[in-house]
Structure formats: C-alpha cells, structure tokens
Design a protein around this motif. Structure first.
Motif, PDB file in Angstrom:
ATOM      1  N   CYS A 204      47.019 -29.869   5.929  1.00 18.77           N
ATOM      2  CA  CYS A 204      48.061 -28.448   5.635  1.00 18.77           C
ATOM      3  C   CYS A 204      47.879 -27.789   6.883  1.00 18.77           C
ATOM      4  CB  CYS A 204      47.255 -27.800   4.349  1.00 18.77           C
ATOM      5  SG  CYS A 204      47.730 -28.467   2.900  1.00 18.77           S
ATOM      6  N   GLU A 205      49.023 -27.378   7.246  1.00 14.77           N
ATOM      7  CA  GLU A 205      49.004 -26.533   8.416  1.00 14.77           C
ATOM      8  C   GLU A 205      49.879 -25.250   7.880  1.00 14.77           C
ATOM      9  OE1 GLU A 205      51.331 -28.423  11.599  1.00 14.77           O
ATOM     10  OE2 GLU A 205      49.244 -29.824  12.061  1.00 14.77           O
ATOM     11  N   SER A 206      50.148 -24.775   6.881  1.00 12.83           N
ATOM     12  CA  SER A 206      50.803 -23.484   6.128  1.00 12.83           C
ATOM     13  C   SER A 206      50.282 -23.089   5.156  1.00 12.83           C
ATOM     14  CB  SER A 206      52.302 -24.071   6.221  1.00 12.83           C
ATOM     15  OG  SER A 206      52.640 -24.979   4.945  1.00 12.83           O
ATOM     16  N   PRO A 207      50.524 -22.071   4.861  1.00 14.67           N
ATOM     17  CA  PRO A 207      50.102 -21.505   3.491  1.00 14.67           C
ATOM     18  C   PRO A 207      50.729 -21.877   2.199  1.00 14.67           C
ATOM     19  CG  PRO A 207      51.307 -19.744   4.706  1.00 14.67           C
ATOM     20  CD  PRO A 207      50.927 -20.847   5.494  1.00 14.67           C
ATOM     21  N   ALA A 208      51.938 -22.470   2.363  1.00 16.06           N
ATOM     22  CA  ALA A 208      52.793 -22.913   1.107  1.00 16.06           C
ATOM     23  C   ALA A 208      51.934 -24.217   0.813  1.00 16.06           C
ATOM     24  CB  ALA A 208      54.119 -23.404   1.412  1.00 16.06           C
ATOM     25  N   CYS A 209      51.673 -25.103   1.870  1.00 19.77           N
ATOM     26  CA  CYS A 209      50.875 -26.282   1.743  1.00 19.77           C
ATOM     27  C   CYS A 209      49.494 -25.920   1.021  1.00 19.77           C
ATOM     28  CB  CYS A 209      50.799 -27.264   2.922  1.00 19.77           C
ATOM     29  SG  CYS A 209      49.813 -28.680   2.636  1.00 19.77           S
ATOM     30  N   SER A 210      48.947 -25.097   1.690  1.00 19.13           N
ATOM     31  CA  SER A 210      47.648 -24.727   1.184  1.00 19.13           C
ATOM     32  C   SER A 210      47.671 -24.256  -0.366  1.00 19.13           C
ATOM     33  CB  SER A 210      46.953 -23.515   1.994  1.00 19.13           C
ATOM     34  OG  SER A 210      45.718 -23.498   1.557  1.00 19.13           O
TER      35      SER A 210
ATOM     36  N   LEU B 266      63.269 -19.886   0.834  1.00 17.30           N
ATOM     37  CA  LEU B 266      63.469 -21.063  -0.122  1.00 17.30           C
ATOM     38  C   LEU B 266      62.101 -21.718  -0.490  1.00 17.30           C
ATOM     39  CD1 LEU B 266      65.832 -22.935   2.629  1.00 17.30           C
ATOM     40  CD2 LEU B 266      66.508 -22.039   0.451  1.00 17.30           C
ATOM     41  N   ALA B 267      61.097 -21.637   0.250  1.00 14.08           N
ATOM     42  CA  ALA B 267      59.847 -22.197  -0.060  1.00 14.08           C
ATOM     43  C   ALA B 267      59.179 -21.223  -1.489  1.00 14.08           C
ATOM     44  CB  ALA B 267      58.700 -22.051   0.826  1.00 14.08           C
ATOM     45  N   ALA B 268      59.332 -20.142  -1.239  1.00 18.34           N
ATOM     46  CA  ALA B 268      59.005 -18.844  -2.398  1.00 18.34           C
ATOM     47  C   ALA B 268      59.753 -19.465  -3.894  1.00 18.34           C
ATOM     48  CB  ALA B 268      59.067 -17.729  -2.140  1.00 18.34           C
ATOM     49  N   LYS B 269      61.138 -19.513  -3.613  1.00 17.88           N
ATOM     50  CA  LYS B 269      61.905 -19.751  -4.809  1.00 17.88           C
ATOM     51  C   LYS B 269      61.362 -20.969  -5.479  1.00 17.88           C
ATOM     52  CE  LYS B 269      66.590 -19.752  -6.505  1.00 17.88           C
ATOM     53  NZ  LYS B 269      68.067 -19.466  -6.253  1.00 17.88           N
ATOM     54  N   ALA B 270      61.229 -22.030  -4.608  1.00 19.36           N
ATOM     55  CA  ALA B 270      60.995 -23.345  -5.287  1.00 19.36           C
ATOM     56  C   ALA B 270      59.505 -23.485  -5.958  1.00 19.36           C
ATOM     57  CB  ALA B 270      60.784 -24.435  -4.022  1.00 19.36           C
ATOM     58  N   ARG B 271      58.513 -22.392  -5.597  1.00 21.69           N
ATOM     59  CA  ARG B 271      57.405 -22.208  -6.266  1.00 21.69           C
ATOM     60  C   ARG B 271      57.214 -21.041  -7.062  1.00 21.69           C
ATOM     61  NH1 ARG B 271      57.187 -24.310  -1.406  1.00 21.69           N
ATOM     62  NH2 ARG B 271      55.946 -25.950  -0.862  1.00 21.69           N
TER      63      ARG B 271
ATOM     64  N   PHE C 137      55.488 -19.976   7.065  1.00 21.81           N
ATOM     65  CA  PHE C 137      55.128 -19.998   5.704  1.00 21.81           C
ATOM     66  C   PHE C 137      55.001 -21.379   5.042  1.00 21.81           C
ATOM     67  CE2 PHE C 137      55.928 -19.760   1.030  1.00 21.81           C
ATOM     68  CZ  PHE C 137      54.632 -19.117   0.571  1.00 21.81           C
ATOM     69  N   ASP C 138      56.067 -22.272   5.556  1.00 21.82           N
ATOM     70  CA  ASP C 138      56.174 -23.641   4.910  1.00 21.82           C
ATOM     71  C   ASP C 138      56.633 -24.631   5.981  1.00 21.82           C
ATOM     72  OD1 ASP C 138      56.307 -25.879   3.462  1.00 21.82           O
ATOM     73  OD2 ASP C 138      58.106 -25.265   2.157  1.00 21.82           O
ATOM     74  N   LYS C 139      55.584 -25.584   6.320  1.00 22.87           N
ATOM     75  CA  LYS C 139      55.925 -26.391   7.357  1.00 22.87           C
ATOM     76  C   LYS C 139      56.225 -27.794   6.832  1.00 22.87           C
ATOM     77  CE  LYS C 139      53.184 -24.023  10.986  1.00 22.87           C
ATOM     78  NZ  LYS C 139      52.322 -24.312  12.084  1.00 22.87           N
ATOM     79  N   ARG C 140      56.289 -27.768   5.610  1.00 26.51           N
ATOM     80  CA  ARG C 140      56.926 -29.123   4.736  1.00 26.51           C
ATOM     81  C   ARG C 140      55.870 -30.354   5.197  1.00 26.51           C
ATOM     82  NH1 ARG C 140      60.768 -25.880   6.415  1.00 26.51           N
ATOM     83  NH2 ARG C 140      62.294 -25.035   4.784  1.00 26.51           N
TER      84      ARG C 140
ATOM     85  N   SER D  51      51.824 -13.464   9.972  1.00 29.46           N
ATOM     86  CA  SER D  51      52.696 -13.622   8.653  1.00 29.46           C
ATOM     87  C   SER D  51      54.110 -14.124   8.916  1.00 29.46           C
ATOM     88  CB  SER D  51      52.354 -12.099   8.194  1.00 29.46           C
ATOM     89  OG  SER D  51      51.098 -11.904   7.825  1.00 29.46           O
ATOM     90  N   GLY D  52      54.266 -14.587  10.105  1.00 32.53           N
ATOM     91  CA  GLY D  52      55.549 -15.325  10.566  1.00 32.53           C
ATOM     92  C   GLY D  52      56.383 -15.981   9.338  1.00 32.53           C
ATOM     93  N   MET D  53      57.467 -15.250   9.038  1.00 32.55           N
ATOM     94  CA  MET D  53      58.045 -16.133   8.062  1.00 32.55           C
ATOM     95  C   MET D  53      58.674 -17.313   8.357  1.00 32.55           C
ATOM     96  SD  MET D  53      60.628 -12.720   6.397  1.00 32.55           S
ATOM     97  CE  MET D  53      60.976 -13.789   4.988  1.00 32.55           C
ATOM     98  N   VAL D  54      58.769 -17.870   9.621  1.00 30.59           N
ATOM     99  CA  VAL D  54      58.937 -19.418   9.882  1.00 30.59           C
ATOM    100  C   VAL D  54      57.897 -20.282   9.748  1.00 30.59           C
ATOM    101  CG1 VAL D  54      60.840 -18.428  11.600  1.00 30.59           C
ATOM    102  CG2 VAL D  54      58.402 -18.662  12.541  1.00 30.59           C
TER     103      VAL D  54
END
Length: 320
Positions: free
Chosen positions: A180-186, A234-239, A170-173, A165-168
């Motif tokens: 996809c390699e990150s939950p944000a992308c998924s 940053l990723a969470a706020k954008a979503r 969450f989003d690999k842009r 669950s590493g915060m770094v």
C-alpha cells in the motif's frame, strides 16, 4: 463499502466555507480571528469556517477563549466550524484522541462543531501493514476514532493523510500483490475506515499549480477542475465515504487568472454535481494575518472587507 460516513448529512451540501487563518501564525494568539470577522464572512455568504490553530495553544485559556468566541459567533449564525489542529503530526492515533477528548469539552455543540484531527500529517504508521504487528495508517486511524468515541464524543471527524493531504494521492489503485502507498489502499486492507457513529469523512487539499503546493500563481493548463479533485471523490464514492475539501484556492481578491478561474469554476461544478459525496469545501486564504501581496488572499485591503463589494473571486467562492 464503509459505514463511516453514513450519518453525515449537512444541509445544502456542498457547503461553501473558508479557512480563517491567524491562530496558527502566532503562539500568543494575537492573530486569531474574532467574532466580528466571522460575522463579516457570514454576511458575505460563507456557510462554514475551518479554524487552524496549534495544539500548544489549547493550554492557554486566553486563546481558548478566542477560539470559543469564534465558534459561538458562527453557531449563532448557523455557520459550521471545523476545529483544525494545524501541527502536521499523526492523523489520529489513540494519544491524539485523548488530546482531542480533553480539548473538545470546551466545544460541546455536535451539530455545528467538527474536528479536523490533524492538518497535513507527516507522522504515523505506514500505509502498508507491519507484517509483525499488523499496524498501519488505517488501523492507527481506526483506533483513534474508536478511542474518541469511547470517550463519549459525537462530533463529526475529518481525516487527512500524508503527502500534504493531496487529493491526487488518496488512491493509487495498488494491485493486490503490491504494498500500500495510499490511504485508500490502507483502509481497504484494514476492512475500511471505521466509525461506529458513522460521522467520519475524508478531507483532502488541492492547489492548481504544477506541483499542487499552492506556492505559485501559475495554474496547470492541460487539465480541468474536475480532474484536479476526482481521484479522491471517485475513490470515496466507491467506498461509501464522504469528502470535505479542506484547502483549495485559485485566485485572490484583486485578480483571477483566466486559466485558474476556469479550473476553479469547473471544480465547484464537480462538487455541486455530487452532493451525496462532497459535504463542503473550505477555501484557503481567509483571515487578517495575510500580507496584502499573498497570492491567495481572499480579503481586500485590510480594514475594508466589511464595506467592500464582493470581488469576482469571492462571488465564485460562495457559489454565486
């Protein structure tokens, strides 16, 4: 933009909370925290508790009774409780949803009781959708949430991801042409994190040592507390998503290294500057199961916590 977090609005965000470990250490529940422990932490200024336990313990009425005692004591004090299934399984699939739907009947309070569906998951579908089935981490999580809501439960949910669950992480842009390699992308490629009740947030972990594992007292010195956590916020706020920091630590009751202290205080400053994104944090290292030498032990010497004056570290953790 996701609507999954639209109805999460806890008072005084970000809340300063604590992990009360113990249940997850011993199968028989002998180290589970007690109601008196909850009251001590509430007296010290903590407004939330994350309570780790093992899924197998849910079939033991005596242990469930101990967990209920903690929850009841917390609710009485107006302290939020996160029930954390500490099994490192899948984040939240339909089978996990069925398990939770059964267990959560013991904890009907939907104002103060929240669910961390799985601590630091290690199993589950790939972040990238399977080309044949379309299944991915995101579709699995969304199906789990839908199954839980279909069962009629209205508790707030915390969603974690693989990679501790590493915060770094969450989003690999990822570029649109890349897998996809990150939950944000998924989530993006599945149409977002979905909760019809708007009561789901993401929950990441962050430790300030070089690999983020929380196993070394030496903190990284070439960054800031803001940068330790902003990949997720940053990723969470954008979503349109909200964030709970499930685990974080940077010292103990006896000492805090100046480099670590600066990182921790800057991270708190960051969380406080974004109350519409950060719901709260549950600091690691609470509970009476830790050895006195544990590098992130919040409590002073065993048996002295209730009467002890707050350490400098504890004062920082509660945001004072």
């Amino acid at each position: 933009m996701s609507e999954a977090s639209r109805n999460i609005n806890l008072s005084n965000s970000p809340l300063m909370g604590v992990n009360l470990s113990g249940c997850e250490f011993a199968a028989d529940g002998v180290l589970c925290p007690s109601a008196s422990t909850v009251n001590i932490y509430a007296d010290k200024g903590f407004r939330a508790i994350r309570l780790p336990f093992r899924g197998a313990q849910a079939s033991n009425p005596a242990i469930v009774s101990k967990i209920k005692a903690v929850v009841d004591a917390a609710v009485k004090r107006g302290v939020y409780v996160i029930l954390d299934r500490h099994d490192y399984g899948a984040t939240f699939d339909p089978n996990e949803a069925a398990w939770w739907a059964s267990f959560i009947k013991n904890f009907p309070n939907t104002t103060y009781v929240m669910i961390d569906t799985m601590n630091e998951p290690r199993k589950g579908a790939s972040y990238q959708a399977d080309p044949k089935t379309g299944k991915s981490y995101a579709t699995e999580v969304n199906a789990g949430i839908a199954a839980f809501r279909k069962a009629g439960f209205k508790h707030k949910l915390l969603i974690e991801w693989r990679g501790s669950s590493g915060m770094v992480r969450f989003d690999k842009r990822e570029a649109a042409s890349k897998a996809c390699e990150s939950p944000a992308c998924s989530f993006d490629r599945a149409g977002g994190l979905k909760d019809p009740l708007g009561l789901t947030m993401v929950s990441g972990h962050r430790y300030p040592d070089s690999d983020g594992s929380g196993t070394s007292p030496v903190c990284v010195s070439n960054t800031t507390g803001t940068k330790l956590i902003w990949n997720t916020d940053l990723a969470a706020k954008a979503r349109g998503l909200k964030v709970w920091v499930g685990e974080f630590a940077f010292g103990n009751s006896t000492k805090v290294n100046p480099v670590c202290d600066a990182l921790g205080k800057d991270a708190i400053k960051r969380m406080r500057s974004l109350p519409d994104t950060y719901v709260g944090v549950s600091w690691w290292g609470g509970g009476n199961g830790w050895k006195e030498s544990y590098l992130y032990k919040i409590e002073p010497k065993k048996g002295t916590f209730a009467a002890a004056a707050p350490s400098a570290y504890l004062t920082t953790l509660v945001g004072r």
